[in-house]
Write a protein that holds these residues in place. Structure first.
Motif, short mmCIF file in Angstrom:
data_model
loop_
_atom_site.label_atom_id
_atom_site.label_comp_id
_atom_site.label_asym_id
_atom_site.label_seq_id
_atom_site.Cartn_x
_atom_site.Cartn_y
_atom_site.Cartn_z
N LYS A 233 0.85 -1.19 0.00
CA LYS A 233 0.00 0.00 0.00
C LYS A 233 0.89 1.25 0.00
CE LYS A 233 -3.44 2.15 2.91
NZ LYS A 233 -3.46 2.37 4.33
N VAL B 234 1.43 4.68 1.12
CA VAL B 234 0.86 5.52 2.17
C VAL B 234 1.13 7.00 1.90
CG1 VAL B 234 0.83 5.99 4.64
CG2 VAL B 234 1.16 3.65 3.83
N THR C 164 7.68 4.16 13.13
CA THR C 164 6.84 5.02 12.28
C THR C 164 6.90 6.45 12.78
OG1 THR C 164 4.83 4.74 13.58
CG2 THR C 164 5.26 3.08 11.90
N GLU D 7 3.77 -5.63 8.62
CA GLU D 7 2.76 -6.13 9.56
C GLU D 7 1.65 -5.13 9.88
OE1 GLU D 7 4.31 -8.67 12.70
OE2 GLU D 7 6.30 -8.49 11.83
N ASN D 8 1.31 -4.34 8.88
CA ASN D 8 0.20 -3.37 9.03
C ASN D 8 0.34 -2.46 10.24
OD1 ASN D 8 -1.31 -3.84 6.77
ND2 ASN D 8 -2.53 -5.47 7.72
N ILE D 9 1.57 -2.20 10.66
CA ILE D 9 1.77 -1.32 11.81
C ILE D 9 1.24 0.07 11.45
CG2 ILE D 9 3.55 -0.15 13.18
CD1 ILE D 9 5.18 -2.81 12.85
N GLU D 10 0.48 0.60 12.37
CA GLU D 10 -0.14 1.90 12.11
C GLU D 10 0.93 3.00 12.03
OE1 GLU D 10 -3.31 4.90 14.12
OE2 GLU D 10 -3.43 2.78 14.71
N ILE D 11 0.82 3.86 11.03
CA ILE D 11 1.83 4.90 10.84
C ILE D 11 1.31 6.22 11.39
CG2 ILE D 11 3.24 6.11 9.13
CD1 ILE D 11 2.91 3.66 7.31
N GLU D 12 2.11 6.85 12.24
CA GLU D 12 1.71 8.11 12.85
C GLU D 12 1.36 9.14 11.77
OE1 GLU D 12 4.70 9.49 15.70
OE2 GLU D 12 5.05 7.41 16.31
N LYS D 13 0.28 9.86 12.02
CA LYS D 13 -0.23 10.81 11.03
C LYS D 13 0.82 11.88 10.69
CE LYS D 13 -4.25 13.82 10.27
NZ LYS D 13 -3.97 15.14 10.89
N SER E 115 3.28 0.31 3.00
CA SER E 115 2.87 -0.52 4.11
C SER E 115 2.42 -1.88 3.59
CB SER E 115 1.77 0.22 4.86
OG SER E 115 0.88 -0.66 5.45
N ASP F 104 0.97 -6.11 5.00
CA ASP F 104 0.56 -6.96 6.13
C ASP F 104 1.61 -8.03 6.42
OD1 ASP F 104 0.15 -8.30 3.78
OD2 ASP F 104 -1.87 -9.01 4.26
#
Ligand SMILES: Nc1ncnc2c1ncn2[C@@H]1O[C@H](COP(=O)(O)OP(=O)(O)OP(=O)(O)O)[C@@H](O)[C@H]1O
Ligand SMILES: [Mg+2]
Lengths: 143, 113
Positions: free
Chosen positions: B13, B15, B53, B73-79, B94, B96
């Motif tokens: 993906k 981002v 991130t 691993e789909n770790i959420e990325i800080e905005k 990004s 999974d």
């Protein structure tokens, strides 16, 4: 021919939102004046490491940069705790970074050796409880 | 191979999209979560895989001229990191999959080039 670019930056303590801004800005200037990309890269990596060290270990400080047609001289100074054993600190892997800093990915203990590797002249003056000054020189034309 | 092609092949993906996604060539892959270590070792053109991130990742990516940063691993990325990446022309991807699997798959793709 005696054009000298001078820049001064404040490095705030523990403010990661603008960490690396000074080196990023110097990188831009060097690219704009046509310094070779590999030298721009070396310079900005060395400066970034020193900037981050001043921010996380030195309670913040200041950067003074002078660029002429042959070289860049970067002086990063702080009034923090200083380095007790500089030879030890220079060793790869040595770090006193606290856990909160390590969680962000710092603390490999490679910053100072990166600076040494990427600069042509490195001078570090440090005194316990007084602070640390890191003087980095990189020449634009490599022999 | 461009980053666009890589992300299509491996279903990554994008981002933070920058004009570089269709230009910048992927020539290697490197994985490390110690920033200073990564800074010393990343080669220009590498896909840099890291679980961090935070904003410092953008600084390291831009200083090393890596091709892009790939968060596993789909770790959420800080905005704020995404915003800074766009501002600094750093591509964030990004996936999974794990870092190990991604290294393997990227390596397989580029070794045939
Ligand atoms: N400006 C400074 N003021 C006080 N201590 C410092 C300063 N710079 C470096 N040090 C000391 O030297 C050690 C080694 O520094 P170095 O930059 O090599 O590694 P690090 O900052 O701990 O981790 P890394 O740079 O790999 O993220 C630090 O952990 C710290 O103890
Ligand atoms: Mg350091």
């Amino acid at each position: 021919m005696n054009n000298v670019v001078v820049r001064d930056y404040i490095i705030p303590a523990n403010d990661f939102t603008i960490a690396g801004e000074a080196s990023s800005n110097v990188r831009k200037i060097l690219s704009q004046i046509g310094v070779a990309p590999d030298i721009v890269k070396r310079t900005s990596i060395a400066m970034y490491e020193a900037e981050i060290n001043a921010m996380i270990h030195g309670k913040g400080g200041q950067a003074h940069v002078e660029i002429d047609e042959n070289k860049i001289v970067i002086r990063i100074s702080d009034q923090g705790p200083g380095i007790e054993d500089l030879d030890l600190a220079m060793q790869e892997g040595y770090s006193t970074a606290p856990d909160s800093i390590r969680e962000m990915g710092f603390g490999a203990g490679m910053g100072l050796s990166n600076i040494k590797k990427h600069s042509d002249i490195l001078e570090i003056n440090t005194a316990v409880n007084e602070g640390t000054t890191v003087l980095i020189t990189v020449f634009f034309k490599q022999e | 191979m461009t980053i666009n092609q890589l992300s299509q092949k491996l279903d990554l993906k994008i981002v933070s999209n920058t004009p570089k996604t269709t230009e910048k060539a992927v020539t290697g892959v490197y994985s490390c979560d110690l920033l200073s270590h990564a800074m010393a070792k990343i080669n220009e053109g590498d896909v840099w895989i890291t679980v961090h991130t935070n904003l410092n990742v953008v600084a390291v990516a831009s200083l090393t001229d890596c091709a892009c940063v790939l968060i596993p691993e789909n770790i959420e990325i800080e905005k704020q990191t995404v915003e800074r990446a766009i501002e600094k022309d750093v591509i964030l991807l990004s996936s999974d999959k794990s870092a190990a699997v991604l290294c393997y798959e990227i390596f397989k793709l580029i070794k045939d080039l």
